[in-house]
Design a protein around this motif. Sequence first.
Motif, PDB file in Angstrom:
ATOM      1  N   THR A   1       0.830  -1.201   0.000  1.00  0.00           N
ATOM      2  CA  THR A   1       0.000   0.000   0.000  1.00  0.00           C
ATOM      3  C   THR A   1       0.864   1.249   0.000  1.00  0.00           C
ATOM      4  OG1 THR A   1      -0.135  -0.224   2.418  1.00  0.00           O
ATOM      5  CG2 THR A   1      -1.978  -1.081   1.132  1.00  0.00           C
ATOM      6  N   GLU A   2       2.104   1.133   0.495  1.00  0.00           N
ATOM      7  CA  GLU A   2       3.011   2.280   0.526  1.00  0.00           C
ATOM      8  C   GLU A   2       3.713   2.521  -0.811  1.00  0.00           C
ATOM      9  OE1 GLU A   2       1.946   0.892   4.349  1.00  0.00           O
ATOM     10  OE2 GLU A   2       3.139  -0.223   2.881  1.00  0.00           O
ATOM     11  N   ASN A   3       3.708   1.534  -1.692  1.00  0.00           N
ATOM     12  CA  ASN A   3       4.444   1.664  -2.955  1.00  0.00           C
ATOM     13  C   ASN A   3       3.841   2.684  -3.918  1.00  0.00           C
ATOM     14  OD1 ASN A   3       5.479  -1.843  -3.184  1.00  0.00           O
ATOM     15  ND2 ASN A   3       6.479  -0.090  -2.235  1.00  0.00           N
ATOM     16  N   TRP A   4       2.600   3.120  -3.657  1.00  0.00           N
ATOM     17  CA  TRP A   4       2.007   4.162  -4.495  1.00  0.00           C
ATOM     18  C   TRP A   4       2.795   5.464  -4.391  1.00  0.00           C
ATOM     19  CZ3 TRP A   4      -1.285   2.545  -7.987  1.00  0.00           C
ATOM     20  CH2 TRP A   4      -2.103   1.438  -7.731  1.00  0.00           C
ATOM     21  N   ARG A   5       3.618   5.610  -3.359  1.00  0.00           N
ATOM     22  CA  ARG A   5       4.400   6.834  -3.174  1.00  0.00           C
ATOM     23  C   ARG A   5       5.599   6.893  -4.123  1.00  0.00           C
ATOM     24  NH1 ARG A   5       4.894   5.824   3.310  1.00  0.00           N
ATOM     25  NH2 ARG A   5       2.655   5.843   3.809  1.00  0.00           N
ATOM     26  N   ARG A   6       5.886   5.819  -4.803  1.00  0.00           N
ATOM     27  CA  ARG A   6       7.017   5.808  -5.723  1.00  0.00           C
ATOM     28  C   ARG A   6       6.704   6.657  -6.958  1.00  0.00           C
ATOM     29  NH1 ARG A   6       9.482  -0.382  -5.635  1.00  0.00           N
ATOM     30  NH2 ARG A   6      10.025  -0.384  -3.409  1.00  0.00           N
TER      31      ARG A   6
ATOM     32  N   GLU B   1       5.598   8.047 -10.422  1.00  0.00           N
ATOM     33  CA  GLU B   1       4.464   7.586 -11.232  1.00  0.00           C
ATOM     34  C   GLU B   1       4.889   6.643 -12.349  1.00  0.00           C
ATOM     35  OE1 GLU B   1       0.859   9.536 -13.936  1.00  0.00           O
ATOM     36  OE2 GLU B   1       2.068  10.795 -12.614  1.00  0.00           O
ATOM     37  N   GLU B   2       6.032   6.939 -12.977  1.00  0.00           N
ATOM     38  CA  GLU B   2       6.507   6.092 -14.074  1.00  0.00           C
ATOM     39  C   GLU B   2       6.828   4.686 -13.577  1.00  0.00           C
ATOM     40  OE1 GLU B   2      10.074   5.877 -17.433  1.00  0.00           O
ATOM     41  OE2 GLU B   2       9.999   7.539 -16.012  1.00  0.00           O
ATOM     42  N   GLU B   3       7.458   4.601 -12.404  1.00  0.00           N
ATOM     43  CA  GLU B   3       7.809   3.297 -11.852  1.00  0.00           C
ATOM     44  C   GLU B   3       6.556   2.504 -11.497  1.00  0.00           C
ATOM     45  OE1 GLU B   3      10.349   1.300  -8.144  1.00  0.00           O
ATOM     46  OE2 GLU B   3      10.489   3.454  -8.553  1.00  0.00           O
ATOM     47  N   VAL B   4       5.572   3.168 -10.900  1.00  0.00           N
ATOM     48  CA  VAL B   4       4.319   2.493 -10.561  1.00  0.00           C
ATOM     49  C   VAL B   4       3.645   1.983 -11.826  1.00  0.00           C
ATOM     50  CG1 VAL B   4       1.993   2.817  -9.634  1.00  0.00           C
ATOM     51  CG2 VAL B   4       3.967   3.759  -8.413  1.00  0.00           C
ATOM     52  N   SER B   5       3.644   2.782 -12.870  1.00  0.00           N
ATOM     53  CA  SER B   5       3.038   2.377 -14.133  1.00  0.00           C
ATOM     54  C   SER B   5       3.714   1.132 -14.701  1.00  0.00           C
ATOM     55  CB  SER B   5       3.124   3.528 -15.134  1.00  0.00           C
ATOM     56  OG  SER B   5       2.584   3.150 -16.386  1.00  0.00           O
ATOM     57  N   VAL B   6       5.037   1.104 -14.608  1.00  0.00           N
ATOM     58  CA  VAL B   6       5.781  -0.062 -15.090  1.00  0.00           C
ATOM     59  C   VAL B   6       5.426  -1.302 -14.264  1.00  0.00           C
ATOM     60  CG1 VAL B   6       8.081  -1.096 -15.250  1.00  0.00           C
ATOM     61  CG2 VAL B   6       7.681   1.209 -16.125  1.00  0.00           C
ATOM     62  N   LEU B   7       5.337  -1.145 -12.964  1.00  0.00           N
ATOM     63  CA  LEU B   7       4.980  -2.272 -12.097  1.00  0.00           C
ATOM     64  C   LEU B   7       3.597  -2.822 -12.439  1.00  0.00           C
ATOM     65  CD1 LEU B   7       6.339  -0.965  -8.685  1.00  0.00           C
ATOM     66  CD2 LEU B   7       7.114  -3.022  -9.885  1.00  0.00           C
ATOM     67  N   MET B   8       2.650  -1.922 -12.690  1.00  0.00           N
ATOM     68  CA  MET B   8       1.314  -2.367 -13.072  1.00  0.00           C
ATOM     69  C   MET B   8       1.357  -3.102 -14.408  1.00  0.00           C
ATOM     70  SD  MET B   8      -0.680  -1.506 -10.572  1.00  0.00           S
ATOM     71  CE  MET B   8       0.750  -1.786  -9.496  1.00  0.00           C
ATOM     72  N   GLY B   9       2.179  -2.607 -15.333  1.00  0.00           N
ATOM     73  CA  GLY B   9       2.318  -3.276 -16.628  1.00  0.00           C
ATOM     74  C   GLY B   9       2.941  -4.646 -16.498  1.00  0.00           C
ATOM     75  N   LEU B  10       3.957  -4.765 -15.657  1.00  0.00           N
ATOM     76  CA  LEU B  10       4.597  -6.069 -15.435  1.00  0.00           C
ATOM     77  C   LEU B  10       3.609  -7.054 -14.819  1.00  0.00           C
ATOM     78  CD1 LEU B  10       8.107  -5.027 -14.060  1.00  0.00           C
ATOM     79  CD2 LEU B  10       7.655  -6.279 -16.186  1.00  0.00           C
ATOM     80  N   PHE B  11       2.790  -6.560 -13.894  1.00  0.00           N
ATOM     81  CA  PHE B  11       1.792  -7.414 -13.256  1.00  0.00           C
ATOM     82  C   PHE B  11       0.786  -7.914 -14.296  1.00  0.00           C
ATOM     83  CE2 PHE B  11      -1.556  -7.577  -9.612  1.00  0.00           C
ATOM     84  CZ  PHE B  11      -1.408  -8.956  -9.548  1.00  0.00           C
ATOM     85  N   ALA B  12       0.330  -7.014 -15.154  1.00  0.00           N
ATOM     86  CA  ALA B  12      -0.614  -7.402 -16.211  1.00  0.00           C
ATOM     87  C   ALA B  12       0.021  -8.419 -17.160  1.00  0.00           C
ATOM     88  CB  ALA B  12      -1.070  -6.165 -16.983  1.00  0.00           C
ATOM     89  N   ASN B  13       1.276  -8.185 -17.542  1.00  0.00           N
ATOM     90  CA  ASN B  13       1.964  -9.120 -18.437  1.00  0.00           C
ATOM     91  C   ASN B  13       2.135 -10.487 -17.789  1.00  0.00           C
ATOM     92  OD1 ASN B  13       2.225  -7.248 -20.499  1.00  0.00           O
ATOM     93  ND2 ASN B  13       4.262  -6.574 -19.852  1.00  0.00           N
TER      94      ASN B  13
END
Length: 242
Positions: free
Chosen positions: A67-72, A74-86
């Motif tokens: 829940t704390e990782n949203w503070r990272r 924005e670009e990094e969070v977007s990449v993490l979401m993309g990796l999760f989707a992939n």
Amino acid sequence: MDKSFTLTLNTLPKHVGIIMDGNRRWAKKRLLPTTLGHASGAKRVRAIVETCIRSNVSHLSLFAFSTENWRRPEEEVSVLMGLFANYLQNEVNEMEANGVRLQVVGDKSKFSAELQELIRKAELQTQHNQKITLRVAANYGGRWDMVQAAKAWQSAHPQEPISSLTEEGLAAYLSTSDAPEMDLLIRTGGESRISNFMLWQAAYAEMFFIETLWPDFTTKQFCEALEWFSKRDRRFGSAAPF
């Protein structure tokens, strides 16, 4: 021989949790973008799951996004979401074929509608698999889990006072209510804290901290952690025998 085959069933953990720490530092050491660190870390998951299956570990919980990782950034969070989707798209058929049941635990409401749908489909496709439950904690926090469990209990028992809530009653509403309590918690990356990961579930877990950064964490090191666990004297608060 792989050490996963040398340990007896009664000395093996049923539920292993891993805090997969060190992706960013791994990339920084190599002068690479942070995104490549996360991508390299994601590749480690399949080998660890396969080792768990060979070792008869029935539950594996991975801390993927707190829940704390949203503070990272924005670009990094977007990449993490993309990796999760992939990961969900590319691995779900393999998980189904290998008997892996996938569960994603955490507050999924903050994810995009597309990612939520991928999660739903992957969980549905693998729901009847029985070799191992792979539990991915995403937008998860241990404190959040306990609060949402208390709210869920109160919603299910609106006429009962909070004083009637028991440990067993609360545990039934945790996001991991169908899992045994965690036996072994591994954290890579050299830090010695659990960072709000499954606080309730890990109350009596053995803690194994290792300096290795997550993208470099090997199945051999994982098996060494299992072997270390097998030698622990787990008394759960009782006195040691004389």
